[in-house]
Design a protein around this motif. Structure first.
Motif, PDB file in Angstrom:
ATOM      1  N   LEU A 102       8.454  -1.723   0.929  1.00 40.31           N
ATOM      2  CA  LEU A 102       7.600  -2.856   0.143  1.00 40.31           C
ATOM      3  C   LEU A 102       7.621  -2.341  -1.023  1.00 40.31           C
ATOM      4  CD1 LEU A 102       5.998  -5.146   0.472  1.00 40.31           C
ATOM      5  CD2 LEU A 102       3.781  -3.379   1.106  1.00 40.31           C
ATOM      6  N   HIS A 103       7.686  -1.177  -1.478  1.00 42.87           N
ATOM      7  CA  HIS A 103       7.446  -0.732  -2.803  1.00 42.87           C
ATOM      8  C   HIS A 103       8.812  -0.990  -3.636  1.00 42.87           C
ATOM      9  CE1 HIS A 103       6.482   1.480  -6.436  1.00 42.87           C
ATOM     10  NE2 HIS A 103       7.492   2.049  -6.486  1.00 42.87           N
ATOM     11  N   ASP A 104       9.725  -1.020  -2.908  1.00 40.21           N
ATOM     12  CA  ASP A 104      11.214  -1.348  -3.737  1.00 40.21           C
ATOM     13  C   ASP A 104      11.363  -2.993  -3.838  1.00 40.21           C
ATOM     14  OD1 ASP A 104      12.044   1.278  -3.690  1.00 40.21           O
ATOM     15  OD2 ASP A 104      13.190   1.055  -1.803  1.00 40.21           O
ATOM     16  N   TRP A 105      10.780  -3.531  -2.770  1.00 40.46           N
ATOM     17  CA  TRP A 105      10.692  -5.029  -3.080  1.00 40.46           C
ATOM     18  C   TRP A 105       9.850  -5.517  -4.185  1.00 40.46           C
ATOM     19  CZ3 TRP A 105       7.124  -9.143  -2.794  1.00 40.46           C
ATOM     20  CH2 TRP A 105       7.703 -10.494  -2.461  1.00 40.46           C
ATOM     21  N   GLU A 151       3.806  -1.365 -10.461  1.00 41.65           N
ATOM     22  CA  GLU A 151       3.474  -0.107 -11.230  1.00 41.65           C
ATOM     23  C   GLU A 151       2.013   0.090 -11.097  1.00 41.65           C
ATOM     24  OE1 GLU A 151       3.282   0.449 -16.242  1.00 41.65           O
ATOM     25  OE2 GLU A 151       3.863  -1.447 -15.474  1.00 41.65           O
ATOM     26  N   GLN A 152       1.282  -1.039 -10.970  1.00 42.68           N
ATOM     27  CA  GLN A 152      -0.150  -0.638 -10.655  1.00 42.68           C
ATOM     28  C   GLN A 152      -0.401  -0.023  -9.250  1.00 42.68           C
ATOM     29  OE1 GLN A 152      -2.626  -3.883 -11.692  1.00 42.68           O
ATOM     30  NE2 GLN A 152      -4.542  -2.994 -10.737  1.00 42.68           N
ATOM     31  N   PHE A 153       0.400  -0.393  -8.382  1.00 42.08           N
ATOM     32  CA  PHE A 153       0.082  -0.041  -7.044  1.00 42.08           C
ATOM     33  C   PHE A 153       1.212   0.873  -6.457  1.00 42.08           C
ATOM     34  CE2 PHE A 153      -2.848  -3.248  -7.445  1.00 42.08           C
ATOM     35  CZ  PHE A 153      -4.033  -2.634  -7.026  1.00 42.08           C
ATOM     36  N   PRO A 154       1.896   2.008  -6.911  1.00 42.22           N
ATOM     37  CA  PRO A 154       2.687   2.794  -6.359  1.00 42.22           C
ATOM     38  C   PRO A 154       2.442   3.187  -4.809  1.00 42.22           C
ATOM     39  CG  PRO A 154       1.549   4.037  -8.005  1.00 42.22           C
ATOM     40  CD  PRO A 154       1.071   2.513  -8.093  1.00 42.22           C
ATOM     41  N   VAL A 155       3.274   3.900  -4.134  1.00 47.73           N
ATOM     42  CA  VAL A 155       3.099   3.962  -2.938  1.00 47.73           C
ATOM     43  C   VAL A 155       1.714   4.820  -2.348  1.00 47.73           C
ATOM     44  CG1 VAL A 155       3.942   5.414  -0.629  1.00 47.73           C
ATOM     45  CG2 VAL A 155       5.588   4.188  -2.195  1.00 47.73           C
ATOM     46  N   GLU A 156       1.417   6.072  -3.278  1.00 50.42           N
ATOM     47  CA  GLU A 156       0.165   6.467  -2.667  1.00 50.42           C
ATOM     48  C   GLU A 156      -1.125   5.603  -3.189  1.00 50.42           C
ATOM     49  OE1 GLU A 156      -0.088  10.418  -4.681  1.00 50.42           O
ATOM     50  OE2 GLU A 156       1.419  11.008  -3.529  1.00 50.42           O
ATOM     51  N   THR A 157      -0.951   4.741  -4.192  1.00 51.99           N
ATOM     52  CA  THR A 157      -2.080   3.928  -4.646  1.00 51.99           C
ATOM     53  C   THR A 157      -2.211   2.586  -3.456  1.00 51.99           C
ATOM     54  OG1 THR A 157      -1.799   4.627  -6.787  1.00 51.99           O
ATOM     55  CG2 THR A 157      -3.180   2.512  -6.452  1.00 51.99           C
ATOM     56  N   ARG A 168      -5.046  -8.560  -8.125  1.00 55.58           N
ATOM     57  CA  ARG A 168      -5.324  -7.279  -9.139  1.00 55.58           C
ATOM     58  C   ARG A 168      -4.409  -6.902 -10.251  1.00 55.58           C
ATOM     59  NH1 ARG A 168      -8.694  -2.858  -5.300  1.00 55.58           N
ATOM     60  NH2 ARG A 168     -10.253  -4.336  -4.359  1.00 55.58           N
ATOM     61  N   SER A 169      -3.029  -7.190  -9.921  1.00 54.81           N
ATOM     62  CA  SER A 169      -2.067  -6.968 -10.656  1.00 54.81           C
ATOM     63  C   SER A 169      -1.404  -8.305 -11.492  1.00 54.81           C
ATOM     64  CB  SER A 169      -0.725  -6.328 -10.096  1.00 54.81           C
ATOM     65  OG  SER A 169      -0.371  -7.070  -8.924  1.00 54.81           O
ATOM     66  N   PRO A 173       7.177  -6.401 -10.683  1.00 55.42           N
ATOM     67  CA  PRO A 173       6.963  -5.125 -11.279  1.00 55.42           C
ATOM     68  C   PRO A 173       5.608  -4.701 -11.559  1.00 55.42           C
ATOM     69  CG  PRO A 173       8.861  -6.400 -12.298  1.00 55.42           C
ATOM     70  CD  PRO A 173       8.111  -7.445 -11.378  1.00 55.42           C
ATOM     71  N   ALA A 174       4.870  -5.644 -12.119  1.00 51.59           N
ATOM     72  CA  ALA A 174       3.469  -5.182 -12.452  1.00 51.59           C
ATOM     73  C   ALA A 174       2.681  -4.531 -11.534  1.00 51.59           C
ATOM     74  CB  ALA A 174       2.931  -6.547 -13.211  1.00 51.59           C
ATOM     75  N   THR A 175       3.064  -5.208  -9.833  1.00 48.73           N
ATOM     76  CA  THR A 175       2.255  -4.851  -9.076  1.00 48.73           C
ATOM     77  C   THR A 175       2.729  -3.431  -8.579  1.00 48.73           C
ATOM     78  OG1 THR A 175       1.953  -7.176  -8.275  1.00 48.73           O
ATOM     79  CG2 THR A 175       1.601  -5.324  -6.429  1.00 48.73           C
TER      80      THR A 175
END
Length: 252
Positions: free
Chosen positions: A30-33, A43-49, A82-83, A39-41
């Motif tokens: 999901l992060h790769d997608w 950046e704001q929501f990497p895996v841990e976030t 949010r992003s 990209p803004a999402t």
């Protein structure tokens, strides 16, 4: 211990396949997608976030705990909002999640054992998760799949177990529920009146857990699904192939 086994209800996650690798794959895919499509999402929501957001959504919406698909979709919706992302990405993002969720790797014993068990008695999947047995390619071994989302309540609610028994056409006391989770599977099914089998697989260190409760106890305990299939094969006179058959005799 005397009871016939005329049907089996079977948990899925951590019973037929381990869920931890699926969860890790979901986060990565999901992060790769999102990196590619929003990209803004990403950046704001990497895996841990994103994981923390998901956990907060689960905590804030206990009324949806039976519907993991709704909770996952809500998590994605909030991250996109949010992003400042295009909300048209919500359903494609959910489909990326769901495709990854259904890329399972069964335990080495699971598929052959499941086929053997299904040849003995009707098997119904009863799960709190949102796996799709058709997508996974295992539906042919099941009479049906009953999820908590479809039913409206999650294990250990007695209702979902009893609904599965009703659909099987078999009294609860003649249905064996098989699962890994002590409370959701074994205790829940026992309190609903089903017989129970605790699938107590070895952990990464090669250890198995000790049963923690004095009551109820599981009727059976195995550390592989193969062992359950072997047990059924050793007692063929006590397992009805068709749930409409006359009640099987009690065994000891």
């Amino acid at each position: 211990m005397n009871f016939p086994v005329r049907a089996i209800t079977l948990d899925l996650d951590d019973t037929l396949w381990p869920f931890a690798p699926i969860g890790a794959r979901i986060e990565r895919v999901l992060h790769d997608w999102l990196l590619q499509h929003s990209p803004a999402t990403a950046e704001q929501f990497p895996v841990e976030t994103m994981r923390a957001l998901r956990e907060q959504v689960f905590a804030d919406h206990p009324h949806l705990l039976h519907d993991l698909s709704a909770l996952r979709r809500l998590t994605l919706e909030l991250a996109l909002q949010r992003s400042g992302a295009d909300m048209a990405l919500l359903e494609p993002a959910y489909e990326v999640f769901y495709a990854a969720r259904n890329q399972v790797e069964c335990y080495p014993d699971a598929i052959d054992a499941l086929a053997r068990i299904a040849a003995r008695v009707p098997v119904a999947a009863v799960s709190n998760g949102n796996a799709d047995l058709q997508r996974i390619g295992l539906m042919q071994h099941f009479a049906f799949s009953l999820g908590s989302r479809e039913f409206g309540a999650a294990k250990p609610s007695a209702g979902i177990f009893l609904a599965a028994c009703d659909r099987l056409g078999v009294p609860a006391e003649h249905v064996l529920h098989v699962g890994d989770h002590i409370d959701l599977d074994v205790v829940g099914a026992a309190r609903a009146g089903l017989r129970t089998c605790w699938l107590n697989r070895h952990d990464d260190a090669g250890q198995v857990l000790a049963w923690p409760h004095p009551d109820p106890l599981p009727d059976l305990e195995f550390n592989t699904l193969t062992a359950l299939a072997d047990w059924l094969d050793a007692h063929p006179q006590f397992a009805a192939v068709d749930s409409a058959m006359e009640p099987a005799p009690a065994w000891t």
